[in-house]
Design a protein around this motif. Structure first.
Motif, PDB file in Angstrom:
ATOM      1  N   UNK A 128      -5.683   3.321  15.311  1.00 10.21           N
ATOM      2  CA  UNK A 128      -5.810   1.923  15.720  1.00 10.21           C
ATOM      3  C   UNK A 128      -5.423   1.755  17.192  1.00 10.21           C
TER       4      UNK A 128
ATOM      5  N   UNK B 100     -11.912  -7.249   7.356  1.00  7.86           N
ATOM      6  CA  UNK B 100     -11.057  -6.309   6.642  1.00  7.86           C
ATOM      7  C   UNK B 100     -10.740  -6.813   5.244  1.00  7.86           C
TER       8      UNK B 100
ATOM      9  N   UNK C  27     -10.990  -1.031  23.130  1.00  3.76           N
ATOM     10  CA  UNK C  27     -11.316  -2.463  23.087  1.00  3.76           C
ATOM     11  C   UNK C  27     -10.946  -3.133  24.403  1.00  3.76           C
TER      12      UNK C  27
ATOM     13  N   UNK D 220      -3.931   0.612  -2.466  1.00  2.00           N
ATOM     14  CA  UNK D 220      -5.348   0.730  -2.127  1.00  2.00           C
ATOM     15  C   UNK D 220      -5.710  -0.191  -0.977  1.00  2.00           C
ATOM     16  N   UNK D 221      -5.139  -1.390  -1.035  1.00  2.23           N
ATOM     17  CA  UNK D 221      -5.507  -2.389  -0.040  1.00  2.23           C
ATOM     18  C   UNK D 221      -4.570  -2.295   1.150  1.00  2.23           C
ATOM     19  N   UNK D 222      -5.076  -1.772   2.224  1.00  4.63           N
ATOM     20  CA  UNK D 222      -4.264  -1.739   3.434  1.00  4.63           C
ATOM     21  C   UNK D 222      -4.972  -2.604   4.459  1.00  4.63           C
ATOM     22  N   UNK D 223      -4.364  -3.740   4.758  1.00  7.13           N
ATOM     23  CA  UNK D 223      -4.986  -4.600   5.755  1.00  7.13           C
ATOM     24  C   UNK D 223      -4.561  -4.125   7.128  1.00  7.13           C
ATOM     25  N   UNK D 224      -5.367  -4.506   8.128  1.00  7.15           N
ATOM     26  CA  UNK D 224      -5.074  -4.087   9.493  1.00  7.15           C
ATOM     27  C   UNK D 224      -3.724  -4.633   9.930  1.00  7.15           C
ATOM     28  N   UNK D 225      -3.479  -5.874   9.509  1.00  6.57           N
ATOM     29  CA  UNK D 225      -2.222  -6.529   9.893  1.00  6.57           C
ATOM     30  C   UNK D 225      -1.034  -5.747   9.349  1.00  6.57           C
TER      31      UNK D 225
ATOM     32  N   UNK E 184      -9.775  -9.434  10.964  1.00  2.37           N
ATOM     33  CA  UNK E 184      -9.002  -9.614   9.732  1.00  2.37           C
ATOM     34  C   UNK E 184      -9.897 -10.069   8.598  1.00  2.37           C
TER      35      UNK E 184
ATOM     36  N   UNK F  27     -12.583   2.517  -2.742  1.00  3.86           N
ATOM     37  CA  UNK F  27     -11.541   3.534  -2.794  1.00  3.86           C
ATOM     38  C   UNK F  27     -12.176   4.863  -3.165  1.00  3.86           C
TER      39      UNK F  27
ATOM     40  N   UNK G 185       5.369  17.969  -0.515  1.00  2.85           N
ATOM     41  CA  UNK G 185       3.980  18.159  -0.903  1.00  2.85           C
ATOM     42  C   UNK G 185       3.078  17.390   0.057  1.00  2.85           C
TER      43      UNK G 185
END
Lengths: 285, 227
Positions: free
Chosen positions: B179, A36, B186, B2-7, A33, A43, B164
């Motif tokens: 993931x 990340x 993992x 834009x910001x995509x966190x893993x959580x 985390x 971008x 589209x």
């Protein structure tokens, strides 16, 4: 040494293992985390080159409309300002006239009094008391008159202010409504233009002779039903095949039935005639 | 966007993918519990082999060694590994001898049998959970792959309803799907590594057990034939 190991294995080492495993996972998750959140991935700017761009001809009626509207608004505010000034002027004039009239009346009264005094000079002693009483009365009257005048002026001022406030509010409301209308209109226009561009682009098959930097401008005229009336090349690219392909694309894409949903006024101002610019920017050569 | 966190990605995942991720996470935790626990057990077993062999070959009297072991058991210290083998064989040997059994071969056979039983018990102790690690190592990549396939399927279904096809529509679904594969790997990689390492350790320990039981039975053999 043997003892410590024996102690660990007394419960077969399960409690310790569970703790270690959970700690390990928490550590890995937090590192993940953290990385990340820290390592902001750049971008990717995948800007697709626009192959066709639509342009409104007649110096872009939409912009012109907006300019017109702006001009009208300015004119209206100017007019309002002038009106307000005139009214103020009138009010001032009225007050002044009233004052003058009052002064004249007073003068006349004084003259009459003097005449009367002269005429009554003989009986002055007898009439002195009466005169004094009259003068007192007059003075009282005068002060009453003054008060009335002042009150009138204050009232007029207040009324004027209220009126000005009302007018300003109305003007603001009108402006907001106009802005709202303009915004929705521009949105509609933009989406419709985008649609036309997309449809034409899908129908455009470029000839092999097309090169980057070529540019053909087509003027198309449409009916409110979305049907194509005519398409003329206003600026050739220099390559007849390219021009023809652009023309074919427009004819193949027509009719633009989506335009039927537009309000007729918007169609009339924006879509009666439209310029399409054909530019192959995405070619490799 | 834009910001995509893993959580965020995990929380937004479809239920099937979430379920797969949950399974994989638990598999990973349990496999790590096994890894640590096996590490403790196996290293203590290796250490036990080394220290007992040292004591055994130090020329100490065997009866004395046996008594020491009994003492340790009284103090509630677990007797492990090689010492168990020794104690089982020696106990059987002494008992048969005290019963006045005349047949020397029968005494030897009894002692060897007792050692064999102790050996198989010890081996079972050592190999416990290794099968689980092997399963986790081989199966979790497939579970992860399953989650990925489901996730990609979902995102393509979403694409079908969309008029589209843009990257923004598909990308989150595919990232979420990938993931699941990452999670599977993992969980699998440590399990496979640990399984390989531990099974070789178990092999070396059990072979040292076998060697010891052979040596010990030869000592007993010598003892029974000299008297």
């Amino acid at each position: 040494m043997n003892n410590t190991f024996n102690n660990l294995v007394i419960y077969n080492g399960y409690p310790l293992s569970v703790v270690v495993a959970i700690l390990f996972h928490i550590f890995v998750l937090s590192v993940l985390l953290y990385l990340q959140s820290n390592g902001r991935t750049d971008v990717l700017n995948l800007v697709q080159p626009s192959v066709i761009t639509a342009l409104f001809i007649d110096e872009n009626p939409q912009v012109r409309n907006e300019q017109n509207r702006e001009l009208q608004r300015l004119e209206r505010t100017e007019q309002e300002r002038l009106n307000r000034e005139q009214q103020q002027q009138q009010q001032i004039d009225a007050v002044r006239e009233k004052e003058e009239a009052d002064a004249a009346a007073q003068q006349r009264a004084e003259e009459a009094e003097r005449e009367r005094q002269q005429a009554l000079l003989v009986e002055r002693e007898e009439l002195q008391r009466l005169q004094e009483a009259q003068a007192r009365l007059e003075r009282e009257q005068e002060s009453l008159e003054n008060q009335r005048r002042e009150r009138e002026v204050v009232d007029a001022e207040r009324a004027r202010q209220e009126e000005a406030n009302n007018r300003a509010r109305q003007a603001e409301e009108a402006q907001a409504a106009a802005l709202q209308a303009a915004r929705t209109e521009s949105q509609l226009v933009q989406s419709a233009t985008g649609l036309i561009q997309q449809i034409v682009q899908e129908n455009w098959s470029r000839p092999p002779s097309a090169r980057n930097g070529m540019r053909a401008i087509l003027q198309i005229r449409m009916l409110p039903t979305g049907e194509l009336v005519e398409a003329t090349i206003t600026q050739s690219s220099g390559d007849p095949a390219f021009d023809r392909s652009a023309e074919n694309a427009v004819y193949r894409a027509a009719p633009f039935t989506e335009l039927q949903q537009l309000p007729i006024s918007i169609f009339n101002t924006n879509f009666r005639s439209l310029s399409l610019i054909f530019e192959p920017e995405d070619l490799l050569n | 966007m834009n910001e995509i966190s893993v959580l965020q990605l995990i929380l937004d995942a479809s239920p099937a993918v979430k379920f797969v991720l949950l399974i994989l996470f638990f598999a990973s935790i349990v496999s790590w519990v096994m890894i640590v626990q096996r590490w403790l057990v196996l290293s203590s077993a290796t250490e036990g082999v080394r220290s007992f062999e040292q004591r055994f070959w130090s020329g100490m009297d065997l009866t004395q060694l046996y008594k020491e072991g009994s003492q340790m058991q009284k103090e509630e210290i677990q007797v492990v590994g090689l010492e168990n083998l020794f104690r089982a064989g020696f106990k059987e040997f002494m008992r048969l001898r005290q019963q006045g059994s005349v047949d020397k071969e029968a005494i030897m056979e009894g002692a060897q049998r007792a050692m064999r039983v102790a050996y198989s018990r010890e081996e079972e102790k050592l190999e416990k959970h290794l099968a689980f690690l092997a399963t986790v190592g081989s199966v979790t990549p497939y579970i992860g792959l399953f989650g990925t396939v489901i996730g990609i399927m979902n995102s393509f279904l979403g694409l079908a309803t969309q008029g589209q096809a843009t990257l923004q529509v598909v990308a989150p679904g595919i990232a979420e799907a990938l993931f699941a594969t990452a999670m599977g790997l993992f969980a699998a990689i440590p399990a496979v590594v640990a399984y390989n390492r531990y099974s070789s350790t178990v092999n070396s320990i059990t072979s040292s057990y076998i060697t010891f039981s052979d040596e010990f039975s030869s000592i007993l053999h010598r003892q029974i034939h000299t008297t």
